[in-house]
Motif scaffolding. Structure first.
Motif, mmCIF file in Angstrom:
data_model
loop_
_atom_site.group_PDB
_atom_site.id
_atom_site.type_symbol
_atom_site.label_atom_id
_atom_site.label_comp_id
_atom_site.label_asym_id
_atom_site.label_seq_id
_atom_site.Cartn_x
_atom_site.Cartn_y
_atom_site.Cartn_z
ATOM 1 N N SER A 198 0.829 -1.198 0.000
ATOM 2 C CA SER A 198 0.000 0.000 0.000
ATOM 3 C C SER A 198 0.867 1.253 0.000
ATOM 4 O O SER A 198 2.070 1.205 0.272
ATOM 5 N N GLU A 199 0.250 2.380 -0.288
ATOM 6 C CA GLU A 199 0.890 3.682 -0.249
ATOM 7 C C GLU A 199 0.160 4.547 0.774
ATOM 8 O O GLU A 199 -0.959 4.216 1.183
ATOM 9 N N PRO A 200 0.785 5.636 1.212
ATOM 10 C CA PRO A 200 0.141 6.462 2.239
ATOM 11 C C PRO A 200 -1.283 6.874 1.899
ATOM 12 O O PRO A 200 -2.148 6.942 2.780
ATOM 13 N N GLY A 201 -1.540 7.146 0.616
ATOM 14 C CA GLY A 201 -2.871 7.558 0.221
ATOM 15 C C GLY A 201 -3.939 6.484 0.392
ATOM 16 O O GLY A 201 -5.134 6.773 0.330
ATOM 17 N N ASP A 202 -3.497 5.243 0.624
ATOM 18 C CA ASP A 202 -4.442 4.133 0.799
ATOM 19 C C ASP A 202 -4.936 3.997 2.235
ATOM 20 O O ASP A 202 -5.822 3.181 2.502
ATOM 21 N N VAL A 203 -4.344 4.738 3.168
ATOM 22 C CA VAL A 203 -4.706 4.607 4.578
ATOM 23 C C VAL A 203 -5.075 5.968 5.151
ATOM 24 O O VAL A 203 -4.882 7.011 4.512
ATOM 25 N N ASP A 204 -5.597 5.965 6.368
ATOM 26 C CA ASP A 204 -5.893 7.204 7.089
ATOM 27 C C ASP A 204 -4.578 7.755 7.633
ATOM 28 O O ASP A 204 -4.032 7.248 8.611
ATOM 29 N N VAL A 258 -0.427 4.434 9.580
ATOM 30 C CA VAL A 258 0.815 4.827 8.904
ATOM 31 C C VAL A 258 1.962 3.915 9.329
ATOM 32 O O VAL A 258 2.759 3.464 8.506
ATOM 33 N N GLY A 259 2.049 3.620 10.633
ATOM 34 C CA GLY A 259 3.111 2.729 11.107
ATOM 35 C C GLY A 259 3.020 1.348 10.489
ATOM 36 O O GLY A 259 4.025 0.776 10.046
ATOM 37 N N LYS A 260 1.823 0.787 10.442
ATOM 38 C CA LYS A 260 1.627 -0.535 9.857
ATOM 39 C C LYS A 260 1.944 -0.532 8.367
ATOM 40 O O LYS A 260 2.590 -1.457 7.852
ATOM 41 N N GLY A 319 6.676 7.496 0.252
ATOM 42 C CA GLY A 319 6.303 8.623 1.099
ATOM 43 C C GLY A 319 5.900 8.275 2.515
ATOM 44 O O GLY A 319 5.346 9.108 3.218
ATOM 45 N N TRP A 320 6.218 7.043 2.974
ATOM 46 C CA TRP A 320 5.863 6.643 4.336
ATOM 47 C C TRP A 320 6.744 7.319 5.396
ATOM 48 O O TRP A 320 6.354 7.383 6.567
ATOM 49 N N LEU A 321 7.916 7.791 5.011
ATOM 50 C CA LEU A 321 8.937 8.200 5.965
ATOM 51 C C LEU A 321 9.149 9.706 5.972
ATOM 52 O O LEU A 321 8.785 10.403 5.019
ATOM 53 N N LYS A 333 -1.619 17.582 10.178
ATOM 54 C CA LYS A 333 -0.734 17.038 9.154
ATOM 55 C C LYS A 333 -0.674 15.508 9.254
ATOM 56 O O LYS A 333 -0.984 14.931 10.295
ATOM 57 N N PRO A 334 -0.257 14.840 8.181
ATOM 58 C CA PRO A 334 -0.161 13.378 8.219
ATOM 59 C C PRO A 334 1.034 12.909 9.034
ATOM 60 O O PRO A 334 2.056 13.594 9.122
ATOM 61 N N TRP A 335 0.903 11.734 9.647
ATOM 62 C CA TRP A 335 2.018 11.112 10.351
ATOM 63 C C TRP A 335 3.020 10.568 9.350
ATOM 64 O O TRP A 335 2.656 10.124 8.260
ATOM 65 N N ARG A 336 4.292 10.564 9.762
ATOM 66 C CA ARG A 336 5.346 9.922 8.989
ATOM 67 C C ARG A 336 6.281 9.186 9.956
ATOM 68 O O ARG A 336 6.460 9.591 11.105
ATOM 69 N N VAL A 337 6.883 8.123 9.489
ATOM 70 C CA VAL A 337 7.804 7.334 10.318
ATOM 71 C C VAL A 337 9.181 7.981 10.279
ATOM 72 O O VAL A 337 9.757 8.187 9.215
ATOM 73 N N SER A 338 9.717 8.292 11.462
ATOM 74 C CA SER A 338 11.025 8.928 11.524
ATOM 75 C C SER A 338 12.123 7.973 11.968
ATOM 76 O O SER A 338 13.303 8.304 11.890
ATOM 77 N N GLU A 339 11.737 6.787 12.468
ATOM 78 C CA GLU A 339 12.753 5.821 12.908
ATOM 79 C C GLU A 339 12.096 4.472 13.164
ATOM 80 O O GLU A 339 10.952 4.410 13.633
ATOM 81 N N VAL A 340 12.804 3.416 12.837
ATOM 82 C CA VAL A 340 12.386 2.058 13.180
ATOM 83 C C VAL A 340 13.552 1.359 13.849
ATOM 84 O O VAL A 340 14.680 1.408 13.362
#
Length: 222
Positions: A80-86, A93-95, A123-125, A212-219
């Motif tokens: 999936s891409e970010p646009g596919d989720v809330d 976003v994390g999943k 664009g997840w990050l 604003k949308p969430w983004r992952v900054s670290e895993v």
């Protein structure tokens, strides 16, 4: 949530060789990589461990001389891409980011690194974390495990189970921490299948403002 006290390296077991996190701190969104998300509300440092280096499913990492990743290629099953989720949901976003980062397909990927680049390009990050993944240059070949997968034209499927502990910091408007148990299962297009492998993934998410949308900054994985 307490940060992991130690990390395992690619020389241990396959499950922990699935990490795409790179060295460095979490970062803010877009061009302002020092923005909100690095401190708790009381000003103390957020619980965070040093991120593991990218690693392949073998005892070594991909070669910098290997073919360039095709981040536009679609792995088996798709991601999936970010646009596919809330995107206002830190959970979603994390999943989505974890699934993209751990979905490998040896028919389109030259090494596990390609999935990380694909997730960055989707664009997840955060901008900083995406740049770290793109510019990381592993030092050696993917290893015997990746070669075995390639022989079977294998791809992975990813399952996530939320497994947060009581010590997880509360979310703020711009900072969130999540923890999932991640299970990746390789499947060969010829019917070959390997046992699933499991790791615990700690995800740090940030956004510049509450609208604003969430983004992952670290895993971080262990």
């Amino acid at each position: 949530m307490t940060a992991p006290s130690a990390r395992r390296t690619a020389a241990t077991v396959l499950a922990l060789a699935l990490s795409f996190a790179v060295p460095g701190c979490g970062a803010g969104i877009g061009g302002d990589d020092s923005s909100s998300g690095l401190k708790r509300g009381d000003g103390s440092a957020s619980p965070r461990a040093a991120s593991p280096r990218p690693a392949s499913p073998g005892s070594a990492s991909p070669s910098p001389s290997s073919s360039a990743p095709d981040s536009k290629a679609t792995p088996k099953g798709g991601v999936s891409e970010p646009g596919d989720v809330d995107q206002k949901s830190a959970d979603e976003v994390g999943k989505g980011a974890l699934t993209a980062m751990w979905t490998y397909d040896t028919a389109v990927d030259s090494s596990p690194r390609d999935a990380g680049v694909r997730a960055a390009d989707a664009g997840w990050l955060t901008g900083s974390y995406a740049r770290q993944l793109r510019r990381h240059s592993p030092r050696s070949a993917p290893g015997a495990q990746w070669e075995e997968w390639s022989q079977h034209r294998a791809y992975t499927t990813v399952e996530l189970a939320k497994t947060e502990d009581a010590a997880k910091p509360d979310d703020t408007g711009t900072v969130a921490w999540r923890q999932w148990t991640l299970t990746a299962t390789p499947h060969g297009r010829d019917g070959w299948k390997q046992k699933p492998t499991t790791a615990v993934a700690y995800v740090h998410l940030v956004r510049s403002a509450t609208d604003k949308p969430w983004r992952v900054s670290e895993v971080t994985v262990r």
